[in-house]
Each structure stands twice: as C-alpha cells, then as structure tokens.
Scaffold this active site. Structure first.
Site, PDB file in Angstrom:
ATOM      1  N   GLU A   8     -38.617  -9.354 -38.263  1.00 38.08           N
ATOM      2  CA  GLU A   8     -38.752  -7.965 -38.690  1.00 38.08           C
ATOM      3  C   GLU A   8     -37.695  -7.017 -38.103  1.00 38.08           C
ATOM      4  O   GLU A   8     -37.145  -6.252 -38.890  1.00 38.08           O
ATOM      5  CB  GLU A   8     -40.161  -7.426 -38.347  1.00 38.08           C
ATOM      6  N   ASP A  60     -39.528 -17.715 -37.801  1.00 35.31           N
ATOM      7  CA  ASP A  60     -40.571 -16.821 -37.302  1.00 35.31           C
ATOM      8  C   ASP A  60     -40.172 -15.353 -37.375  1.00 35.31           C
ATOM      9  O   ASP A  60     -39.749 -14.876 -38.416  1.00 35.31           O
ATOM     10  CB  ASP A  60     -40.991 -17.221 -35.875  1.00 35.31           C
ATOM     11  N   ASP A 112     -48.807 -13.134 -39.320  1.00 36.39           N
ATOM     12  CA  ASP A 112     -49.993 -13.400 -38.500  1.00 36.39           C
ATOM     13  C   ASP A 112     -51.155 -12.547 -38.994  1.00 36.39           C
ATOM     14  O   ASP A 112     -51.506 -11.521 -38.407  1.00 36.39           O
ATOM     15  CB  ASP A 112     -49.681 -13.109 -37.030  1.00 36.39           C
TER      16      ASP A 112
END
Length: 308
Positions: free
Chosen positions: A19, A16, A86
């Site tokens: 960043e 996930d 997302d």
C-alpha cells in the site's frame, strides 16, 4: 531478492504489503518524490509490482506472476495476482468480497483471490465459523484463484525464546482443521476445481490475451437483459457457469436470477430452467447454487459429478 531468493530457485513472490501501510491515516502528511500520498498514493502499488517485475524480466524470467496485497489500474501489466488483504472473518466480509472481485475484474485486473474464511477472527472449532468457512470455500471454488489462508485461533505456543521462534503462529487452516463434516464438503469442491481445469484454462487464456474477466457480473454476457444489470449477488465464472453464493448465515434457500436468452441446468438436480426469471433454490450447507448454460452442459456435466 534476486541474490537471496530467485538465485536459490524461487520463481514467484508473495509480495504482501504494497500500500504501504501507514501509522497515521493523514494521507497529506506523507511525502514522496512525486507528491503527497493524497496526490499519488494510489500509484504506489503499481510501481511496487513493476519494480519486482522489471527485475525478474531483466534476469530472464517469463510468464511472471506474483501474489500482492494491493493494486491499482495498470498493476495487471506487471504480473499482479491480487488478494483482498487481511479481511474480517464474517458474512459481511464475504459479501464485500463478491463486490470487490467483480469490480476488480471489470477494472481490468483479472487475477484476484481472497483468504478463504477471512484473515482475522476465525476460530477453528467454532460452529458459526465452520459454517462461514464452508460457504466461503464453495464461493472460492469459482474464483480466479482458490487459496486457504488466515490467522486462525487459538494461536500455537512459541517454539523458543529466541529470534523468529519467539513469535506464536496462527492455528491450523488446512481443510481438515474444521472437522470431518466440513472436510468432506471441501473435498468435493477441491475435486470439482480439479475437474474444471480445462475449462478454467480457457478462461485464463481469454483473460491473458483479451482482458476478459474470469469472474464477471451477469450483464457482461447478457447486456441486452435489463434485469441482469440489477443483479449484484451472483456472477458468471467464465462464459458458461453462473454462481449464486450463499452470503448470509443459516440460509436454507436463496433467490437466483437466471439471465434471459439461455436455458440453464441446475448442477445438483439436473433440472432445466428457462432464463429470464427468478427462482428459489435450496441451499443446504453442502450446496452453493450453480447453473450451467444448457448449450455447454454436455461438456461440463462430468466435472460436476464430484458434487453428487
């Protein structure tokens, strides 16, 4: 992660957020040992995947791959299967995904996927969203990895008043969540994906051994065709299959350019079309324009029978 997951049988991870995510997008305001985020931030996801990869490798794991939300040049060395994050549930977002996926492949990261239908904003029983998720599903059939995910509406009620039970969950996103018509279309494309396993295995092997993108712009295989360099809304899925996704709502047909140097078979009609021309192709909701090189059609014809 090793103690609580790998030692209990988990072989790969959904890593996930890589960043990392920031509360204030002033990139010069975040400091790392190697410099500010403005200076070194893009290397963060490479180190993120590498840290997990190194741990798995040290513990004896081989053929390592992990699903991760962000990547940078070199991430592919550390088993990074990247998805595009997302993203919004819209046709504009779908158009963006095609550009993103092709650029990722050319940049040397062949393992790439999206949330089919987008992550934010999809409503299970909305007709407009059902059209979008159908078109996206058709496109995803010809992506390196095909996967359903998203924060669908309406959300379910929390299961309890304690712990994780206090959190509501997104609505269903299984293929059967969007009505019988959509489900019947998705079933055809799931069967097609399964039928193409041998073909996909070859493309994945080429990606692993030579870095060949699984999906690639037309010019990758047809560099001598000047017109192929200008096509941005089609792609090649491996060496033999040309895909022209439906990228706008309520589309009844779209133009498709077929590269020069090959004859092409329309998988829905069986028509043989000479390359080096742009043709109109009908796009009913159950059809995404797909063409196969004539020289390879005999090997792939049976796989596409599930669409008819």
């Amino acid at each position: 992660m090793k103690k609580n997951y790998q030692d209990k049988g988990v072989d790969l991870f959904w890593l996930d957020e890589a960043e990392p995510e920031y509360t204030v997008y002033d990139f010069d305001n975040y400091r790392y040992q190697n410099g500010t985020n403005l200076q070194v931030g893009n290397t963060y996801p490479v180190g993120y995947s590498k840290a997990i990869y190194d741990g798995q490798k040290a513990s004896g794991k081989t053929d390592i791959i992990n699903l991760v939300r962000c990547a940078w040049a070199g991430s592919q060395k550390y088993g990074a299967l990247v998805w595009s994050g997302d993203i919004d549930s819209s046709f504009q977002s779908l158009r963006n995904q095609l550009a993103i996926g092709l650029n990722m492949g050319i940049a040397g990261i062949p393992w790439w996927t999206t949330d089919i239908g987008g992550f934010h904003g999809g409503v299970d029983d909305n007709d407009d969203f059902r059209e979008l998720v159908t078109r996206w599903f058709e496109f995803a059939t010809f992506c390196p990895v095909m996967r359903m995910h998203g924060d669908r509406e309406p959300h379910t009620e929390p299961l309890s008043n304690e712990g994780g039970g206090k959190m509501p969950s997104g609505g269903a996103t299984e293929p059967w969540a969007y009505g019988e018509t959509v489900y019947s279309i998705m079933q055809k494309y799931m069967r097609l994906r399964d039928n193409l396993k041998d073909y996909i295995r070859v493309q994945m092997k080429n990606a692993h051994e030579k870095g060949t993108p699984v999906i690639r712009p037309l010019f990758y295989n047809f560099s001598q065709d000047d017109d192929a360099w200008n096509v941005e809304d089609e792609f090649l899925f491996g060496d033999s299959i040309l895909v022209a996704p439906v990228l706008y709502e309520k589309s009844e047909q779209r133009l498709v350019y077929l590269p020069e140097g090959d004859d092409w078979v329309n998988v829905f009609t069986g028509d043989l079309v000479s390359g080096g021309q742009t043709i109109p192709v009908k796009t009913p909701i159950e059809q995404i324009p797909v063409f196969v090189r004539q020289v390879d059609w005999s090997h792939l014809e049976k796989a596409f029978e599930s669409l008819n």
